[in-house]
Design a protein around this motif. Structure first.
Motif: not given
Ligand SMILES: Nc1ncnc2c1ncn2[C@@H]1O[C@H](COP(=O)(O)OP(=O)(O)O)[C@@H](O)[C@H]1O
Ligand SMILES: [Mg+2]
Length: 265
Positions: A100, A119, A122-123, A125-126, A129, A131-132, A134
């Motif tokens: 992160l 914020e 995270h967007e 990282l989604r 794929s 985000d889990d 971070s």
């Protein structure tokens, strides 16, 4: 659009002057995934590093979106670099920062608040794929995952351009395909124009719509990928294609005396 007009680069090294590029003329259109292919030492990294002025050209002009950037300094240079993300073979992540924190870094540098940076990170990282993952550190990730973090970080400032210098050269073939497909998705969905440096014809074939072949600091050929592959105009392109062609003799890996396969790179 990126335009290079009669661009040259001479390095002044301790052992004398080295010419890395000469008379380079190129036009990279918005939306392109533009491949620059050539052998080691051909001048690929030098060429791509000129586009965000990590290196300065010694001749010629570089025009991006209609503005001559060649002499940019200070604020103009910072804004140029924010508009051009870059990823490298070595990933170049901050080892002491979490996933992160790697992605928030460029946003914090720009003065974004911690909450807004997180914020946005995270967007991103989604999007890649991850985000889990971070709160992990780079050393706790596979090579492909590290490169996806680097891609997320490169996108933090919503750049229009992304430079990829041998971005998949340290990855195995399956991971290479995943990262290339992610780059193609980013090009397609976010409209990011990509400049992809590679020594691999397979990489160029998979994602580039146009390619330029560079040899000894000169562009020897340029065109739509399919045309260049179908009808190569230069000896060096034919050599690159010939080397990559399936061939019973070449497809057999050399053996050591113990009968083990020798890794071919
Ligand atoms: N900082 C430098 N100082 C002197 N010569 C350099 C420097 N960087 C690259 N070169 C030389 O410029 C040429 C092109 O290098 P490079 O752009 O890294 O090629 P490629 O990325 O295609 O392998 C090489 O001959 C290399 O030795
Ligand atoms: Mg290089």
């Amino acid at each position: 659009m990126i335009e290079l007009i009669d661009v040259g680069k001479v390095y002044h090294a301790s052992d004398g002057d080295h010419r890395a590029l000469e008379g380079v003329n190129l036009r990279i259109e918005d939306g392109d995934i533009f491949g620059i292919i050539g052998e080691s030492g051909a001048g690929k990294s030098t060429l791509v590093r000129l586009l965000n002025l990590l290196e300065r050209p010694t001749e010629g002009r570089i025009i991006i979106d209609g503005s001559d950037i060649t002499d940019y300094q200070g604020k103009e240079l910072r804004e140029l670099r924010a508009n051009i993300g870059m990823i490298f073979q070595s990933f170049a992540l901050f080892q002491q920062r979490s996933v992160l924190q790697n992605v928030t870094f460029p946003l914090e540098v720009r003065g974004e608040s911690k909450a807004a940076s997180a914020e946005r990170a995270h967007e991103l990282l989604r999007l890649v794929s991850l985000d889990d993952k971070s709160s992990r550190y780079p050393s706790e990730l596979s090579g492909g995952q590290q490169q996806r973090v680097a891609i997320a970080r490169a996108l933090a400032n919503s750049p229009h351009y992304m430079l990829c210098d041998e971005a998949t050269s340290a990855l195995d073939s399956r991971t290479t395909v995943q990262v290339l497909d992610l780059l193609a998705q980013i090009n397609d969905e976010l409209g990011v124009t990509m400049v992809v440096i590679t020594h691999s014809l397979d990489v160029a074939r998979r994602i580039c719509n146009r390619i330029a072949v560079i040899d000894g600091g000169h562009i020897v050929e340029e065109g739509f990928t399919a045309d260049v592959f179908a009808n190569p105009q230069s000896d060096i392109t034919r050599e690159l294609l010939d080397w990559g062609a399936p061939n019973v003799k070449k497809a057999t890996a050399p053996q050591t005396s113990e009968g083990e396969e020798v890794a071919c790179d």
